[in-house]
Design an enzyme around this catalytic site. Structure first.
Site, PDB file in Angstrom:
ATOM      1  N   ASP A  71       0.821  -1.208   0.000  1.00 16.39           N
ATOM      2  CA  ASP A  71       0.000   0.000   0.000  1.00 16.39           C
ATOM      3  C   ASP A  71       0.855   1.258   0.000  1.00 16.39           C
ATOM      4  O   ASP A  71       2.078   1.194   0.184  1.00 16.39           O
ATOM      5  CB  ASP A  71      -0.958   0.015   1.216  1.00 16.39           C
ATOM      6  CG  ASP A  71      -0.325  -0.607   2.466  1.00 16.39           C
ATOM      7  OD1 ASP A  71       0.902  -0.490   2.625  1.00 16.39           O
ATOM      8  OD2 ASP A  71      -1.063  -1.200   3.265  1.00 16.39           O
ATOM      9  N   ASN A 143      -7.689  -3.577  14.188  1.00 18.05           N
ATOM     10  CA  ASN A 143      -9.077  -3.806  13.760  1.00 18.05           C
ATOM     11  C   ASN A 143      -9.166  -4.926  12.729  1.00 18.05           C
ATOM     12  O   ASN A 143     -10.205  -5.115  12.098  1.00 18.05           O
ATOM     13  CB  ASN A 143      -9.694  -2.514  13.199  1.00 18.05           C
ATOM     14  CG  ASN A 143      -8.976  -2.030  11.946  1.00 18.05           C
ATOM     15  OD1 ASN A 143      -8.065  -2.687  11.439  1.00 18.05           O
ATOM     16  ND2 ASN A 143      -9.381  -0.883  11.432  1.00 18.05           N
ATOM     17  N   HIS A 145      -7.392  -5.214   9.892  1.00 19.24           N
ATOM     18  CA  HIS A 145      -7.076  -4.904   8.489  1.00 19.24           C
ATOM     19  C   HIS A 145      -5.768  -5.574   8.060  1.00 19.24           C
ATOM     20  O   HIS A 145      -4.860  -5.774   8.869  1.00 19.24           O
ATOM     21  CB  HIS A 145      -7.042  -3.393   8.222  1.00 19.24           C
ATOM     22  CG  HIS A 145      -5.869  -2.655   8.806  1.00 19.24           C
ATOM     23  ND1 HIS A 145      -6.009  -1.516   9.551  1.00 19.24           N
ATOM     24  CD2 HIS A 145      -4.537  -2.865   8.735  1.00 19.24           C
ATOM     25  CE1 HIS A 145      -4.818  -1.068   9.914  1.00 19.24           C
ATOM     26  NE2 HIS A 145      -3.898  -1.877   9.432  1.00 19.24           N
ATOM     27  N   GLU A 150      -9.661  -2.002   5.196  1.00 18.58           N
ATOM     28  CA  GLU A 150     -10.304  -1.817   6.492  1.00 18.58           C
ATOM     29  C   GLU A 150     -11.544  -2.714   6.586  1.00 18.58           C
ATOM     30  O   GLU A 150     -12.027  -3.215   5.566  1.00 18.58           O
ATOM     31  CB  GLU A 150     -10.717  -0.332   6.649  1.00 18.58           C
ATOM     32  CG  GLU A 150      -9.542   0.650   6.610  1.00 18.58           C
ATOM     33  CD  GLU A 150      -8.726   0.675   7.911  1.00 18.58           C
ATOM     34  OE1 GLU A 150      -8.744  -0.309   8.678  1.00 18.58           O
ATOM     35  OE2 GLU A 150      -8.064   1.707   8.137  1.00 18.58           O
TER      36      GLU A 150
HETATM   37  C1  F6R Z   1       1.359  -1.777   6.117  1.00 15.96           C
HETATM   38  C2  F6R Z   1       0.065  -2.420   6.174  1.00 15.96           C
HETATM   39  C3  F6R Z   1      -0.727  -2.529   7.430  1.00 15.96           C
HETATM   40  C4  F6R Z   1       0.109  -2.877   8.649  1.00 15.96           C
HETATM   41  C5  F6R Z   1      -0.774  -2.903   9.895  1.00 15.96           C
HETATM   42  C6  F6R Z   1       0.002  -3.246  11.126  1.00 15.96           C
HETATM   43  O1  F6R Z   1       1.884  -1.853   4.803  1.00 15.96           O
HETATM   44  O2  F6R Z   1      -0.358  -2.846   5.176  1.00 15.96           O
HETATM   45  O3  F6R Z   1      -1.710  -3.506   7.241  1.00 15.96           O
HETATM   46  O4  F6R Z   1       0.705  -4.131   8.459  1.00 15.96           O
HETATM   47  O5  F6R Z   1      -1.362  -1.653  10.043  1.00 15.96           O
HETATM   48  O6  F6R Z   1       0.913  -2.228  11.396  1.00 15.96           O
HETATM   49  P1  F6R Z   1       2.056  -2.398  12.481  1.00 15.96           P
HETATM   50  O7  F6R Z   1       2.918  -3.508  12.002  1.00 15.96           O
HETATM   51  O8  F6R Z   1       2.779  -1.102  12.489  1.00 15.96           O
HETATM   52  O9  F6R Z   1       1.373  -2.726  13.758  1.00 15.96           O
END
Ligand code: F6R
Length: 261
Positions: A71, A143, A145, A150
């Site tokens: 992303d 959450n 995702h 989301e």
């Molecule tokens: C990042 C992404 C998100 C993160 C998720 C967890 O490229 O796609 O899905 O993997 O928000 O973030 P952290 O690892 O910072 O807890």
């Protein structure tokens, strides 16, 4: 799905690195340039460090590999240090020797919906053009995702623009000067896109991830927990430390399975 529970985050990083190294070796053996799907955020940082060590030891080589980000934020100026391109250049390309020209990131520079949609469609073509992703590294949000799909994201969604939830923006505010600086939108691979990777590798550590991990691994397959799509993939691995595994009911069986044949 296979679930590996490790004592702590360091061991999780080493276990996950082994999975990536194996996937790269399999692609090379099959005569293909390895294609690695890259997540940002905190979860894969230990894994990237382990991969750098493995490169130094001559156990893996990323010089012919392609990287595809999950992303990118919409609206950050080119070169912004928190843009996922810059983060991946610093955390992955420089550490493991993946050429920045071989790193692809969704295009978040579109000025309106149709430019962003066109960029997203080009991203899907780029992934197809290299023959698909061999191993997709994933983190999971509190959450549920994955990528920035989301809750409520279609289980068949493709790369597209998405609004970030306020919870995700608050979680990511630690990377920016203030919450107001966190972009409101992103371009993310869709859940259908993620599901086409040949192997999925989810890494989660820490107690704050335990409810999301439990929902993704053992809850119903539902758009309300996008991480649950891993249940729909034939080759999905989940590497979690004890704290992130705390909500798993089927733990005993995962440990038995991890012991091998
Ligand atoms: C990042 C992404 C998100 C993160 C998720 C967890 O490229 O796609 O899905 O993997 O928000 O973030 P952290 O690892 O910072 O807890």
């Amino acid at each position: 799905m296979e679930v590996f529970v490790t004592a702590g985050p360091e061991e999780a990083a080493r276990r996950a690195a082994r999975v990536v190294i194996e996937a790269v070796a399999e692609s090379v053996a099959a005569g293909r340039a390895p294609v690695v799907g890259l997540a940002t955020g905190s979860s894969p940082l230990g894994l990237y460090k382990e991969l750098a060590l493995a490169v130094d030891r001559g156990q893996v080589d990323f010089s012919e590999a392609y990287g595809f980000a999950l992303d990118e934020y919409v609206g950050l100026p080119a070169g912004h240090p928190e843009s996922y391109r810059e983060v991946l250049v610093a955390e992955v390309c420089r550490r493991v020797g993946l050429a920045p020209e071989r790193l692809h990131v969704p295009d978040g520079s579109g000025r309106n919906e149709s430019e962003l949609a066109a960029g997203a469609a080009r991203y899907e073509e780029l992934i197809r053009g290299v023959g698909g992703i061999d191993v997709q590294i994933l983190g999971i949000g509190r959450n549920g995702h994955i990528g920035f799909n989301e809750p409520g994201s279609s289980l068949t969604s493709r790369t597209r623009v998405k609004r970030l939830s306020s919870r995700t923006r608050a979680d990511n505010a630690r990377f920016f000067e203030s919450l107001d600086d966190v972009p409101t939108h992103c371009v993310t691979q869709g859940l259908g896109t993620v599901l086409e990777a040949r192997r999925l590798l989810l890494v989660a550590t820490g107690a704050s991830k335990a409810p999301a991990v439990a929902a993704a691994v053992e809850g119903p397959l539902t758009a309300s927990c996008p991480g649950s799509v891993l249940q729909f993939h034939a080759d999905a691995l989940v590497v979690v430390d004890e704290a992130a595994a705390a909500g798993l009911r089927n733990r005993e069986y995962y440990d038995e399975s991890a012991a091998g044949l």
